[in-house]
Design an enzyme around this catalytic site. Structure first.
Site, PDB file in Angstrom:
ATOM      1  N   PHE A  11     -12.769  -5.520 -12.671  1.00 24.12           N
ATOM      2  CA  PHE A  11     -12.037  -6.637 -13.256  1.00 24.12           C
ATOM      3  C   PHE A  11     -11.879  -7.804 -12.265  1.00 24.12           C
ATOM      4  O   PHE A  11     -12.361  -8.915 -12.499  1.00 24.12           O
ATOM      5  CB  PHE A  11     -10.699  -6.103 -13.764  1.00 24.12           C
ATOM      6  CG  PHE A  11      -9.666  -7.130 -14.012  1.00 24.12           C
ATOM      7  CD1 PHE A  11      -9.935  -8.204 -14.850  1.00 24.12           C
ATOM      8  CD2 PHE A  11      -8.408  -7.029 -13.427  1.00 24.12           C
ATOM      9  CE1 PHE A  11      -8.962  -9.172 -15.088  1.00 24.12           C
ATOM     10  CE2 PHE A  11      -7.447  -7.976 -13.662  1.00 24.12           C
ATOM     11  CZ  PHE A  11      -7.723  -9.059 -14.483  1.00 24.12           C
ATOM     12  N   ASP A  31     -21.739  -1.677  -6.863  1.00 24.64           N
ATOM     13  CA  ASP A  31     -20.734  -1.013  -7.698  1.00 24.64           C
ATOM     14  C   ASP A  31     -21.367   0.245  -8.264  1.00 24.64           C
ATOM     15  O   ASP A  31     -22.531   0.215  -8.682  1.00 24.64           O
ATOM     16  CB  ASP A  31     -20.297  -1.973  -8.830  1.00 24.64           C
ATOM     17  CG  ASP A  31     -18.996  -1.549  -9.494  1.00 24.64           C
ATOM     18  OD1 ASP A  31     -18.928  -0.409  -9.983  1.00 24.64           O
ATOM     19  OD2 ASP A  31     -18.057  -2.351  -9.515  1.00 24.64           O
ATOM     20  N   TYR A 156      -2.599   7.345  -4.261  1.00 26.09           N
ATOM     21  CA  TYR A 156      -3.195   6.003  -4.262  1.00 26.09           C
ATOM     22  C   TYR A 156      -2.549   5.146  -3.170  1.00 26.09           C
ATOM     23  O   TYR A 156      -3.239   4.510  -2.376  1.00 26.09           O
ATOM     24  CB  TYR A 156      -3.025   5.363  -5.638  1.00 26.09           C
ATOM     25  CG  TYR A 156      -3.674   4.005  -5.743  1.00 26.09           C
ATOM     26  CD1 TYR A 156      -5.057   3.873  -5.737  1.00 26.09           C
ATOM     27  CD2 TYR A 156      -2.898   2.845  -5.834  1.00 26.09           C
ATOM     28  CE1 TYR A 156      -5.663   2.624  -5.828  1.00 26.09           C
ATOM     29  CE2 TYR A 156      -3.492   1.597  -5.932  1.00 26.09           C
ATOM     30  CZ  TYR A 156      -4.865   1.495  -5.924  1.00 26.09           C
ATOM     31  OH  TYR A 156      -5.453   0.250  -6.009  1.00 26.09           O
TER      32      TYR A 156
END
Ligand code: UDP
Length: 341
Positions: A11, A31, A156
């Site tokens: 994004f 990616d 995370y």
């Protein structure tokens, strides 16, 4: 200028691609398309200034070569999104930590001395207590609180803290221009709600007149930044000498509760969606630690770059609603053609 973006099909990454191509820069994306999507970079595939490699930062053999030609590198490749983080807690640690180190090591060995922006997250601030009904903006010098225990939700944050530590250590030990950015909630075109992100979920629910799913009572707050502002702030940071070796918040400081967000989206979409409250446990499983509030202090970003956001949340939501309605019309036309065929 040559720009390398790891995670460039994601994004924020794909919005950065558009921004740099518009500036006439050459852009190389790597990616692995795990959360990034080919559709995000489809519009650029025929641009001679754009190059895409499908690869994973941990194992891709072209990394050293790609890094050696770059003036600016954005390291965004990571396992992201609350749903994904809860499902793949080991990958979060392993990929996010080792991928960042490999990238920085390659950058150190590059003779171009690239400027490197490493993505961190406001998640590193953890869940801070609200004292006397008040909470303060989160500034970069705060001590960090991570709830001890076995809740893998914090993996995370831990991986992003490790990334920050690598960024600062490479900057110090090798005199490199590395900056770690703590992203607050970013929203805008190209974001998927598949991994939990609230704004695209609410917009899609409202446009389709489906129930808008508010987790908990909706009193938790977030501050949303439009990605078109985010990419400018990132390049501004990469462009200033003074950001080397720094950790900087990147976000917007206008805060909204999630319930108010649901009502705002419903109103702007002119939707009849009911608002449904769901229990955290039903959504995320037992023992989930919700973050009660989140608003960045932006003095450091402003001091370093003079940056100010251009888009208000209402502008962004209106834009997303228009895109979602247009997409729905195209989908409707396609299924009409199919049913006639
Ligand atoms: N959220 C919600 N409904 C959804 C998705 C998210 O109420 O369908 C809430 C979520 O619990 C959190 C906020 O929206 O309080 C932002 O969630 P997101 O996953 O976008 O970002 P983060 O939790 O990382 O800030």
């Amino acid at each position: 200028m040559h720009v390398l973006i790891t995670g460039g099909a994601g994004f924020i990454g794909s919005n950065l691609v558009r921004y740099h191509l518009n500036q006439g820069h050459k852009v190389h994306v790597v990616d692995d398309l795990s959360t990034g999507r080919k559709e995000n970079i489809q519009p650029f595939l025929h641009d001679p200034n754009f190059h895409f490699d499908k690869g994973d930062v941990l194992t891709w053999s072209g990394l050293e070569r790609a890094v050696s030609g770059a003036d600016v590198i954005y390291h965004l490749a990571a396992v992201v999104g609350v749903f994904k983080v809860l499902k793949q807690p080991i990958e979060v640690l392993a990929i996010n930590i080792a991928g960042c180190e490999r990238l920085l090591r390659a950058a150190r060995n590059s003779h171009w001395r690239p400027r490197v922006i490493v993505a961190s997250s406001s998640e590193v601030y953890g869940n801070r207590p609200i004292v006397d009904g008040r909470h303060l903006p989160l500034h970069e010098e705060l001590e960090l609180l991570i709830t001890p225990g076995i809740n893998t939700r914090w993996n995370y944050s831990i991986s992003k803290l490790a990334n920050e530590a690598f960024a600062i250590s490479y900057a110090k030990e090798h005199d490199m221009h590395v900056t770690a950015v703590r992203f607050f909630n970013v929203c805008g075109p190209g974001q998927t709600g598949r991994y939990g992100m609230v704004v695209p979920r609410f917009v899609s629910q409202a446009v389709n007149n489906e129930p808008i799913t508010v987790f908990g009572d909706g009193s938790q707050t977030r501050s949303f930044m439009d990605v078109r502002d985010t990419v400018k702030a990132l390049f501004a940071l990469a462009s200033t000498e003074d950001s080397a070796g720094e950790i900087v918040n990147v976000g917007s400081d206008s805060e909204i509760t999630i319930l108010d967000l649901a009502e705002l989206v419903r109103k702007l979409a002119d939707s009849e969606s009911p608002i449904h409250h769901l229990d955290y446990e039903d959504v995320y499983g037992e023992g989930f630690d919700e973050i009660a509030y989140r608003r960045p202090a932006l003095q450091k970003l402003q001091r370093l770059t003079g940056f100010k956001s251009r888009y208000a949340l209402v502008d962004t939501i209106n834009h997303l609603i228009a895109l979602s309605k247009a997409e729905k019309e195209v989908d409707g036309d396609v299924s009409l053609v199919r049913s006639r065929a």
